[in-house]
Scaffold this active site. Structure first.
Site, short mmCIF file in Angstrom:
data_model
loop_
_atom_site.label_atom_id
_atom_site.label_comp_id
_atom_site.label_asym_id
_atom_site.label_seq_id
_atom_site.Cartn_x
_atom_site.Cartn_y
_atom_site.Cartn_z
N ASP A 278 -3.38 -5.77 8.17
CA ASP A 278 -2.70 -6.84 8.71
C ASP A 278 -3.55 -7.00 9.97
O ASP A 278 -4.40 -8.01 10.13
CB ASP A 278 -1.16 -6.26 8.69
CG ASP A 278 -0.49 -7.34 9.54
OD1 ASP A 278 -0.51 -8.59 9.36
OD2 ASP A 278 0.72 -6.85 10.28
N PHE B 129 5.41 -11.38 5.24
CA PHE B 129 5.53 -9.89 4.85
C PHE B 129 5.91 -9.95 3.47
O PHE B 129 7.08 -10.30 2.74
CB PHE B 129 6.75 -9.66 5.61
CG PHE B 129 6.68 -7.95 6.00
CD1 PHE B 129 6.11 -7.66 6.97
CD2 PHE B 129 7.58 -7.39 5.22
CE1 PHE B 129 5.93 -6.12 6.93
CE2 PHE B 129 7.46 -5.95 5.51
CZ PHE B 129 6.61 -5.33 6.17
N ARG C 19 9.46 0.03 -2.57
CA ARG C 19 8.19 0.57 -2.86
C ARG C 19 7.92 0.50 -4.59
O ARG C 19 6.78 0.36 -4.96
CB ARG C 19 7.98 1.88 -2.43
CG ARG C 19 7.87 1.93 -0.70
CD ARG C 19 7.34 3.18 -0.36
NE ARG C 19 7.44 3.52 0.85
CZ ARG C 19 6.54 3.10 2.19
NH1 ARG C 19 5.61 2.58 1.84
NH2 ARG C 19 6.87 3.57 2.98
#
Ligand code: IMP
Ligand code: MG
Length: 193
Positions: A102, A151, A164
């Site tokens: 990022d 995101f 996850r």
């Protein structure tokens, strides 16, 4: 059939085939010998598990832990080491495995730290990159996909420890907006998906 209602950015199949391509390049690039895969906890664990099984040369695995995000979706700009390596990497060929780049702050901090331990080489494999967001110069030797500045969660990536386990990489949207269809069979290093 998907097991969630989030818009899919990259399907499990797109990821699988790209991981396979990266592994073939890694196999071709390194001289004989053991390769140390160092996963950055926790997000990289799913990518690392797939990469380790796709690479045909002998690999050893270790993990390093950092935190900078807490429950927010943008970097605090500070990196904290939460878990160090268990092994010495002196003289070793090291491949750092990261889920997503990022700002580049985590990666540049870790690369600096790892070079102090005298490995023979350090390269970087990252599943995802958000080039628009870089604040530090980063070199990614093996990149899965460039993605837009959104995101994302799934395939190891979390928001506040959720998501996850999703098989796809999905866009997290607070209010559940419209779907972003996955495009193309393969991402190339320089092309956004
Ligand atoms: P950086 O230090 O800003 O490059 O952040 C890298 C770390 O932030 C990654 O290893 C992820 O854990 C986390 N991160 C950055 N962007 C995302 C995202 O879109 N979804 C989930 N985690 C992210
Ligand atoms: Mg991470």
């Amino acid at each position: 059939m998907s097991d969630h209602s989030l818009p899919v950015l990259l399907t499990a199949e797109q990821i699988r085939s790209r991981v396979e391509e990266l592994a073939r390049r890694i196999d071709a690039d390194y001289p004989d010998g053991t390769l140390y895969l160092i996963g950055i906890l926790k997000g990289a664990c799913v990518f690392l598990a797939d990469l380790a099984r796709a690479i045909r040369r002998p690999v050893r695995l270790d993990f390093i832990g950092t935190s900078s995000y807490g429950s927010r979706t943008s970097s605090s700009g500070e990196v904290k080491l939460t878990k160090d390596l268990d092994v010495t990497i002196e003289g070793a060929d090291v491949l750092v495995v990261e889920d997503i780049i990022d700002t580049g702050i985590t990666l540049s901090y870790l690369i600096h730290l790892l070079w102090q331990r005298n490995p023979r080489s350090i390269r970087v494999a990252a599943l995802l990159d958000k080039p628009e967001r870089h604040q530090r110069p980063v070199t990614i030797d093996y990149l899965g996909f460039c993605i837009p500045n959104k995101f994302v969660v799934g395939y190891g990536l979390d928001y506040n420890e959720e998501y996850r386990g999703l098989r796809d990489v999905c866009v997290l949207e607070e209010g559940g907006g419209e779907s972003i269809p996955a495009r193309g069979q393969r991402g190339r290093d320089s092309e956004p998906v």
